[in-house]
Motif scaffolding. Structure first.
Motif, short mmCIF file in Angstrom:
data_model
loop_
_atom_site.label_atom_id
_atom_site.label_comp_id
_atom_site.label_asym_id
_atom_site.label_seq_id
_atom_site.Cartn_x
_atom_site.Cartn_y
_atom_site.Cartn_z
N ALA A 132 59.63 44.58 49.30
CA ALA A 132 60.68 43.96 48.48
C ALA A 132 61.04 44.84 47.30
N CYS A 156 50.88 36.27 40.63
CA CYS A 156 52.30 36.20 41.00
C CYS A 156 52.71 34.73 41.09
N GLU A 161 58.66 36.89 44.22
CA GLU A 161 58.33 38.01 45.09
C GLU A 161 57.58 39.07 44.29
N ARG A 162 56.43 39.49 44.81
CA ARG A 162 55.70 40.60 44.19
C ARG A 162 56.41 41.90 44.55
#
Length: 244
Positions: A132, A156, A161-162
């Motif tokens: 991502a 997280c 989203e990491r």
């Protein structure tokens, strides 16, 4: 032609920037934020009276770093105001950017844990991007040594989203939709104002084995220009994508 009409244009948007220590400012991010049409105003945490309405209504809010823990409300009561303001902005989908302490407060506002990490991470080194991360604005930072200066870390947040990690710190950046972005590291840092960091963090540097003021300064001079240019491209792309 009516001169008044020829000079008209879109209204300037407002960027409210929460600053915790004077030498940790927007750095390389200032130019792309202004170029995107925002008028920047700093709020000095713990000094300026808290203005919750201004925080909520700003077109962009940026919460910068600082040497306090995101969980130290008892010592620094202004943190509770910032966290609550962030909770409201994030739940409303308002554009929000956090760096270091700012990202930790964002994570905390979203219900994620913030706590001391296994070791302090201070110095210039690249982050490992997730899939991502490589697909979005952080792609500009791929393989670029950036500044790290933290001892705490965040989990997280749920629904986020990491985007990046390091061996010491598995959560180095996260995104919540297209409207919120948090960095544990400092992509806004460049070599120009780095001497202020060395002075402001002198005690911390002295307390970490293996750290050297001279080495940190040399690395900033060598790596700062490339890092700051990558940071400018990264944040410009993120700003361009707001509201998509």
């Amino acid at each position: 032609m009516d001169n008044k009409l020829s000079n008209s244009g879109p209204p300037m948007r407002k960027a409210l920037v929460i600053r915790h220590v004077h030498f940790e400012d927007l750095g390389a991010f200032a130019d792309p934020i202004e170029a995107a049409g925002y008028r920047i105003r700093y709020h000095e945490a713990g000094l300026d009276p808290w203005q919750g309405e201004a925080f909520a209504e700003a077109d962009l809010t940026v919460v910068l770093g600082g040497p306090v823990g995101a969980y130290e409300d008892a010592l620094y009561p202004f943190l509770a105001d910032e966290r609550e303001g962030l909770r409201r902005r994030l739940s409303a989908g308002r554009p929000t950017l956090g760096i270091c302490l700012g990202a930790q407060l964002m994570a905390s506002a979203l219900g994620a844990r913030v706590a001391p990490g296994p070791a302090k991470e201070i110095g210039w080194a690249p982050v490992a991007l997730t899939e991502a991360g490589r697909a979005g604005p952080l792609r500009h930072l791929d393989n670029v040594p950036v500044l790290h200066w933290h001892g705490d870390g965040f989990a997280c947040p749920a629904g986020a989203e990491r985007l990046a990690s390091t061996e010491i710190c598995p959560n180095q950046a996260f995104a919540l939709g297209s409207h919120a972005l948090g960095f544990q590291f400092h992509p806004e840092a460049d070599g120009r104002g780095f001497e202020r960091w060395l002075i402001g963090h002198a005690v911390e540097i002295a307390g970490v084995p293996g750290l050297s003021v001279a080495d940190l300064r040399a690395d900033a001079q060598r790596l700062g220009p490339t890092a700051s240019e990558a940071g400018r491209r990264c944040i410009a792309e993120w700003l361009a994508g707001l509201g998509r």
